[in-house]
Design a protein around this motif. Structure first.
Motif, mmCIF file in Angstrom:
data_model
loop_
_atom_site.group_PDB
_atom_site.id
_atom_site.type_symbol
_atom_site.label_atom_id
_atom_site.label_comp_id
_atom_site.label_asym_id
_atom_site.label_seq_id
_atom_site.Cartn_x
_atom_site.Cartn_y
_atom_site.Cartn_z
ATOM 1 N N UNK A 123 0.688 -0.974 -0.005
ATOM 2 C CA UNK A 123 -0.203 -0.126 -0.124
ATOM 3 C C UNK A 123 0.754 1.321 0.053
ATOM 4 N N UNK A 124 0.152 2.368 0.524
ATOM 5 C CA UNK A 124 0.617 3.915 -0.039
ATOM 6 C C UNK A 124 2.199 3.371 1.268
ATOM 7 N N UNK A 129 7.306 0.819 -5.377
ATOM 8 C CA UNK A 129 6.647 -0.336 -5.961
ATOM 9 C C UNK A 129 4.892 -0.496 -5.893
ATOM 10 N N UNK A 130 4.739 -1.152 -7.012
ATOM 11 C CA UNK A 130 3.016 -1.934 -6.749
ATOM 12 C C UNK A 130 3.489 -3.195 -6.729
ATOM 13 N N UNK A 131 2.239 -3.001 -5.783
ATOM 14 C CA UNK A 131 1.966 -4.702 -4.888
ATOM 15 C C UNK A 131 0.674 -5.085 -5.391
ATOM 16 N N UNK A 132 0.479 -6.486 -5.107
ATOM 17 C CA UNK A 132 -1.079 -7.015 -5.173
ATOM 18 C C UNK A 132 -1.086 -7.081 -2.697
ATOM 19 N N UNK A 133 -2.382 -5.937 -3.208
ATOM 20 C CA UNK A 133 -2.508 -5.429 -1.700
ATOM 21 C C UNK A 133 -3.164 -7.034 -0.863
ATOM 22 N N UNK A 169 -11.992 -3.190 -0.894
ATOM 23 C CA UNK A 169 -10.951 -1.587 -1.506
ATOM 24 C C UNK A 169 -9.856 -2.404 -1.706
ATOM 25 N N UNK A 170 -9.351 -1.323 -2.658
ATOM 26 C CA UNK A 170 -7.934 -1.441 -3.738
ATOM 27 C C UNK A 170 -6.864 -0.091 -3.324
ATOM 28 N N UNK A 171 -5.782 -0.611 -3.375
ATOM 29 C CA UNK A 171 -4.990 0.609 -3.376
ATOM 30 C C UNK A 171 -4.335 1.129 -4.615
ATOM 31 N N UNK A 172 -4.155 2.356 -4.435
ATOM 32 C CA UNK A 172 -3.084 2.655 -5.732
ATOM 33 C C UNK A 172 -1.689 3.012 -6.176
ATOM 34 N N UNK A 173 -1.386 3.347 -7.311
ATOM 35 C CA UNK A 173 -0.127 3.671 -6.972
ATOM 36 C C UNK A 173 0.142 4.789 -8.007
ATOM 37 N N UNK A 174 1.007 5.888 -8.549
ATOM 38 C CA UNK A 174 1.501 6.455 -9.714
ATOM 39 C C UNK A 174 2.849 5.296 -10.045
ATOM 40 N N UNK A 175 2.619 5.627 -11.512
ATOM 41 C CA UNK A 175 3.723 4.564 -12.473
ATOM 42 C C UNK A 175 5.005 5.834 -12.412
ATOM 43 N N UNK A 188 6.135 5.892 -8.356
ATOM 44 C CA UNK A 188 6.268 7.170 -7.135
ATOM 45 C C UNK A 188 5.253 7.562 -6.690
ATOM 46 N N UNK A 189 4.933 7.375 -5.788
ATOM 47 C CA UNK A 189 3.653 7.173 -5.080
ATOM 48 C C UNK A 189 2.679 6.660 -4.909
ATOM 49 N N UNK A 190 1.484 7.463 -4.099
ATOM 50 C CA UNK A 190 0.294 7.006 -4.157
ATOM 51 C C UNK A 190 -0.533 7.233 -5.672
ATOM 52 N N UNK A 191 -1.683 6.343 -6.195
ATOM 53 C CA UNK A 191 -2.079 7.780 -7.294
ATOM 54 C C UNK A 191 -3.721 7.805 -6.287
#
Length: 278
Positions: A123-124, A129-133, A169-175, A188-191
């Motif tokens: 998560x945040x 890096x992105x990940x499966x929550x 719910x899901x978690x988001x990232x900024x690629x 590069x952080x949260x989406x």
């Protein structure tokens, strides 16, 4: 049932309460009073999390004394015995500054079940890096629901007292690079969302409105979607069905969602119920 605590409650207040017989007794007495006053069937303790082994030991003492108190109250009043449960880490041990192990023997003896929170693996707090929550399997390690449930069973939990948690719910990232967009992609952080969090229903809306690419990842048994630099990890129909089938195969007590308000027209909840009872 009513629940006491939660992720935002912190650990310090619970640690102080559980550290002495008098404060434990006050807490126990108040839970029984609240349950009876408002007609609840029992109480759930959501202490996130005991962070030392001393705190874990005190958690066990609290459960011992709580069970005695609710048994005595039921005997003296002739009312049905109150149920007791607790929300726990996804595994029976947690590492903070030391390895802390849950008192499994006390849990078996005193609780009706535990709600193992099998989510928030990424998560945040893992912004690079992105990940499966809430991955069912982790091909690169042991950060997974299967590992958590198996660890509880190996630690001696009575299977029918083990309940698997799933997130709605899901978690988001900024690629970092939209063309590199799989699980583990540089970020590069949260989406989008509320500090990087999106309800399942909001994820569905985002995917539709942004023509997002939706991917079911068979290795982790999870979903992710992406549109431009926005990336979301979450659970959907297939992954939830697989998880419920897995939990059922272990002969554990059941499953729960956090939280039902995140569902979209009860789609996931209905599917899970049908899968469990099939």
């Amino acid at each position: 049932m009513f629940s006491i605590g939660g992720g935002s409650a912190g650990t310090e207040l619970f640690s102080r309460m559980a550290s002495s017989p008098s404060s434990r007794a006050t807490f126990i007495r108040s839970t029984i009073q609240v349950a009876r006053k408002y007609g609840f069937d029992g109480a759930d303790l959501d202490w996130e999390y005991p962070q030392t082994q001393t705190a874990m030991n005190n958690f066990g003492l609290l459960l011992d004394e709580w069970r005695v108190a609710v048994n005595n109250e039921a005997t003296s009043t002739g009312k049905p015995r109150l149920l007791l449960s607790a929300a726990t880490h996804y595994k029976p041990e947690i590492y903070f500054n030391e390895l802390c192990k849950y008192p499994v023997a006390s849990i078996n003896k005193n609780l009706d079940w535990i709600n193992a929170m099998c989510y928030d693996y990424h998560g945040p707090w893992t912004p690079d890096a992105t990940g499966a929550p809430a991955a069912l399997y982790d091909p690169n390690g042991d950060l997974s629901t299967s590992n958590g449930l198996q660890s509880w069973i190996s630690a001696g939990i009575q299977r029918q007292k083990l309940v698997m948690g799933m997130p709605l719910y899901g978690w988001t990232w900024k690629l970092k690079n939209p063309s590199v967009n799989g699980i583990g992609a540089p970020a590069v952080g949260i989406g989008p969302g509320n500090e990087g969090a999106m309800l399942y229903s909001e994820v569905q809306q985002f995917n539709a409105q942004n023509n997002a690419k939706v991917v079911y990842d068979t290795q982790t048994v999870s979903y992710y979607s992406y549109a431009g630099t926005s990336w979301i990890g979450y659970d959907d129909v297939n992954s939830v069905q697989r998880k419920v089938q897995y939990a059922k195969s272990l002969n554990i007590g059941g499953y729960f969602f956090w939280t039902a308000v995140g569902d979209q027209d009860w789609k996931i909840s209905r599917l899970a119920s049908q899968t469990w009872t099939a």
